[in-house]
Design a protein around this motif. Structure first.
Motif, short mmCIF file in Angstrom:
data_model
loop_
_atom_site.label_atom_id
_atom_site.label_comp_id
_atom_site.label_asym_id
_atom_site.label_seq_id
_atom_site.Cartn_x
_atom_site.Cartn_y
_atom_site.Cartn_z
N SER A 436 0.83 -1.04 0.03
CA SER A 436 -0.02 0.05 0.08
C SER A 436 0.97 1.34 0.20
O SER A 436 1.69 1.52 0.77
N LEU A 437 0.53 2.02 -0.94
CA LEU A 437 1.63 3.29 -1.22
C LEU A 437 0.76 4.41 -1.23
O LEU A 437 -0.66 4.50 -1.64
N VAL A 438 1.08 5.54 -0.36
CA VAL A 438 0.22 6.74 -0.46
C VAL A 438 1.27 8.01 -0.70
O VAL A 438 2.30 7.70 -0.25
N ASN A 439 0.70 8.87 -1.41
CA ASN A 439 1.34 10.06 -2.00
C ASN A 439 0.78 11.37 -1.30
O ASN A 439 -0.37 11.68 -1.74
N VAL A 440 1.19 11.85 0.20
CA VAL A 440 0.25 12.99 0.63
C VAL A 440 0.57 14.34 0.02
O VAL A 440 -0.20 15.27 0.42
N ASP A 441 1.40 14.42 -1.02
CA ASP A 441 1.87 15.69 -1.54
C ASP A 441 0.34 16.16 -2.19
O ASP A 441 -0.18 15.58 -3.04
N MET A 442 0.07 17.55 -1.89
CA MET A 442 -0.98 18.20 -2.49
C MET A 442 -0.92 18.64 -3.70
O MET A 442 -1.90 18.66 -4.76
N ASN A 443 0.23 18.83 -4.13
CA ASN A 443 0.62 19.45 -5.46
C ASN A 443 1.19 18.59 -6.85
O ASN A 443 0.90 18.76 -7.83
#
Length: 512
Positions: A436-443
């Motif tokens: 499970s991978l998450v990218n929290v970067d909003m931009n």
């Protein structure tokens, strides 16, 4: 798990690159822990419209129900394989007297919910209703008992009422109320937030009170199967954990709780939907701080319990914002956007990676309160982005944790930085690996390279939760705006997997 933040090392500056590629190495570990399914637990307090008008509509309702509980909610929770459910609180637990919620409904006294809106409840949803619901869900009940305004006798009577199979006053009372066989409740919270709404106690005072209650909950060798959870620290109150671990004998305790919510700041938590980037960043920063909290509380537990016999139970976590306009401020009703999906995905990754000590967690809360997985409006029901993350991550339940070495780029805002990429991995009983991978970067998107070469895997499939706007959410007018979709935009060759993670997205891979 090893984490290295690339932007903090100066590697990018030295190379002259505008962006960096995050990297993940996934390997099997000898004697690796199991990721307990109970990490994926939930929380249902008598708060706002969680129970009344949420779960419980009554048997006479036109909304399809099973013994008064909405059938659509039951089916939705089964879909995410809900492993346990905590009830009746929360702060409510330490004002709740369980005998008021048994017997004929017309004979039950009312109660004023002094913590949440001052509303009067009729106790129509009580012990039988909750425990029968858990049976229907195939979920373990987790009862939070009244220490703040109750007595040892009241507590032990409740245990006898729900668990005793022989002749006794409480077991016979249960039979009179229509239940022949006991439910066999294992998980018991010995009070809630005793540092606050549970009584504003010092840890030293509560440790002694806990010892008293725990002594009468089961036999000395705990052969009754009861699992006792002490009311634990508020966020970074490490002294609280220190006192409990130091002063409570090990034969009287199975778990220590921890509570931590994600918000901008306590006095002004910010809007649930129309947040700006500063509010987004601060909320994510606080969510990612769970890594530090778990590490530091675990270090204290290791000092007194080096064999890891006592578990860390994060039985309240999630995003907390200002209530929706026009709703009762005591009901804590808020919408649920892609920001909440980021909080859920990253937090669950942290729990997975610390599954040697974290054995249970409870998202706050299940229906219509805080970071809910389900929202209702009369007969309507919607599933939130957080619900979809829970469903995607269900593959980790009771799987063997895989070791992760992560080098991650950062998400930066106004000179502050947090890790952009979050990851956890496991191997199930059929040999399938889930990542499970998450990218929290909003931009911006972030490239991630995963090295799976040591696992001898041949084929990969994936699903994604994403959107084109971080504020997007499911509404009663558009309930399917945010949905899990099949994901094919990655490369997998000779054990090497590469993917571009879109901004504020969650991807779960299945590789075998």
């Amino acid at each position: 798990m090893k984490i290295k933040n690339l932007l903090l090392t100066g590697a990018l500056v030295a190379s002259g690159l505008a962006t960096a590629q995050s990297s993940v190495v996934v390997e099997e570990q000898e004697n690796a822990p199991t990721i307990s399914r109970h990490i994926y637990g939930h929380f249902a307090e008598h708060l706002g419209r969680c129970i009344y008008g949420g779960f419980y509509v009554g048997e006479d309702s036109e909304i399809p129900n099973t013994a008064g509980v909405r059938t659509d909610i039951i089916e939705a929770l089964k879909e995410i394989k809900i492993p346990n459910l905590r009830w009746p609180g929360g702060c409510f637990a330490d004002t709740y007297h369980w005998k008021d919620g048994i017997g004929p409904r017309e004979d039950r006294p009312t109660i004023v919910n002094q913590w949440w809106g001052g509303v009067t409840e009729d106790n129509s949803f009580g012990t039988h209703d909750f425990l029968n619901l858990c049976e229907e869900l195939d979920a373990e009940p987790y009862l939070a008992a009244n220490i703040g305004s109750g007595t040892v006798q009241e507590f032990t009577d409740w245990i006898q009422y729900v668990n005793h199979d022989g002749e006794s006053p409480m077991a016979n009372l249960r039979r009179e109320n229509g239940r022949e066989n006991p439910w066999g409740v294992k998980y018991w919270g010995v009070g809630n937030e005793m540092w606050g709404c549970g009584g504003n106690m010092t840890p030293e005072y509560y440790a002694n009170l806990y010892r008293q209650y725990a002594t009468f909950m089961s036999s000395w060798d705990n052969d009754s199967g009861i699992y006792r959870i002490a009311s634990g620290a508020n966020v970074d109150d490490y002294h609280w954990t220190e006192v409990l671990m130091r002063d409570v004998p090990k034969h009287l305790i199975e778990g220590v709780a921890l509570h931590s919510y994600s918000f901008v700041e306590w006095e002004s938590k910010g809007p649930a939907v129309d947040f700006n980037e500063l509010q987004y960043f601060k909320t994510i920063e606080r969510a990612l701080n769970m890594e530090t909290l778990v590490q530091k509380h675990t270090a204290i537990m290791d000092k007194y319990d080096p064999d890891g016999k006592i578990d860390l139970i994060v039985d309240e976590w999630g995003g907390w914002y200002n209530v929706e306009e026009g709703t009762n401020p005591g009901f804590l009703y808020q919408q649920n956007t892609m920001r909440d999906a980021m909080i859920a995905g990253a937090t669950l990754n942290i729990f997975n990676n610390h599954s040697d000590r974290v054995k249970m967690a409870n998202l706050a809360q299940t229906v219509n309160v805080l970071q809910a997985v389900i929202l209702t409006d009369d007969e309507k029901m919607i599933l939130t982005p957080t619900y979809h993350v829970m469903k995607m991550y269900a593959v980790h339940q009771d799987a063997t944790r895989l070791e992760i070495e992560l080098e991650t780029d950062s998400y930066e805002y106004q000179g502050e930085k947090v890790p952009a990429i979050s990851v956890s991995a496991s191997k199930d009983s059929q040999g399938k690996v889930h990542i499970s991978l998450v990218n929290v970067d909003m931009n911006k998107a972030h490239d991630v390279a995963l090295d799976l070469t040591s696992l001898n895997l041949k084929k990969a499939v994936a699903s994604i939760l994403s959107s084109d706007d971080v504020h997007n959410h499911n509404s009663f007018d558009n309930p399917d705006k945010i949905q899990v979709e099949e994901f094919n935009d990655f490369k997998f060759k000779k054990g090497n997997l590469s993917v571009e993670m879109a901004p504020f997205s969650v991807v779960v891979f299945e590789v075998n």
